[in-house]
Design an enzyme around this catalytic site. Sequence first.
Site, PDB file in Angstrom:
ATOM      1  N   ASP A   1       0.857  -1.181   0.000  1.00  0.00           N
ATOM      2  CA  ASP A   1       0.000   0.000   0.000  1.00  0.00           C
ATOM      3  C   ASP A   1       0.891   1.228   0.000  1.00  0.00           C
ATOM      4  OD1 ASP A   1      -2.014  -1.818   0.193  1.00  0.00           O
ATOM      5  OD2 ASP A   1      -2.735  -1.175   2.162  1.00  0.00           O
TER       6      ASP A   1
ATOM      7  N   ASP B   1     -14.985  -3.817  -0.624  1.00  0.00           N
ATOM      8  CA  ASP B   1     -14.505  -3.707   0.756  1.00  0.00           C
ATOM      9  C   ASP B   1     -15.712  -3.540   1.670  1.00  0.00           C
ATOM     10  OD1 ASP B   1     -12.013  -3.700  -0.478  1.00  0.00           O
ATOM     11  OD2 ASP B   1     -11.939  -1.522  -0.550  1.00  0.00           O
TER      12      ASP B   1
END
Length: 247
Positions: free
Chosen positions: A10, A131
């Site tokens: 990330d 998500d």
Amino acid sequence: MKTEIYPAIDMSGGRVVRLLRGDYGKKTIYEGTPAEKAAAFEAAGAKYLHMVDLDGAKDGDTPAFDAVREVTETTSLKVEIGGGIRDEGTIERYLEAGVFRVILGTVAVTEPAFTAKMLAKYGERIAVGIDIRDGYPAIKGWKELSGETAEAAFTRLCEAGAKAIICTDISRDGAMKGIDEAFYRELVQKYTGGYGCGIVASGGVTDREDVVRLSGLGLSGIIIGRALYNGAVDLSDAVRIAEEAAK
């Protein structure tokens, strides 16, 4: 279905970071550039890599594009990238830069017609990221919840031809609380069994046992983040576990 291991990188502000449950205010910054981290993952036996442009996810642009391209140019990893991919031009730029697939997140929820068109045009080069928080997809860098339930979103996307859905359990992401095995088993039964759509598990892998349990569920992939960075899971071992489970 063979389960592939996806170490995660990330990115925010040009750095490799991890967030706790998607909270940009709870950020851990790690040493090394994305390309250096990717090279280390490749050396440990990884064949795939999951990358997320966190700034892009929040703001809708692609500040990490050059970092992603450096990884595709300096490793042989099959890179998937998500974050800020909200139009076809960005999809094409990333594909031309050498990624093997791009991940549609927010637009997969907010723009069903566009998403269906991209799935029809690019096929397996598109993955969809859903998500989940409290039964609903979280969008715009996890800052908002959709009005569409996660179950409705999964069904719609599978019917539109999605071949891979990356599902993050936000309540467990980066929290080192372990995985919800029943949650992923149900997704595989409904959407892999029912539609032939591969499910990639993301969020919650805490230790070796989590990798063992997930590798036996029929998932197409397992994304591992914080557990690799803090040494709770050895990447080479995780790759071996998945390979053994596929035999």
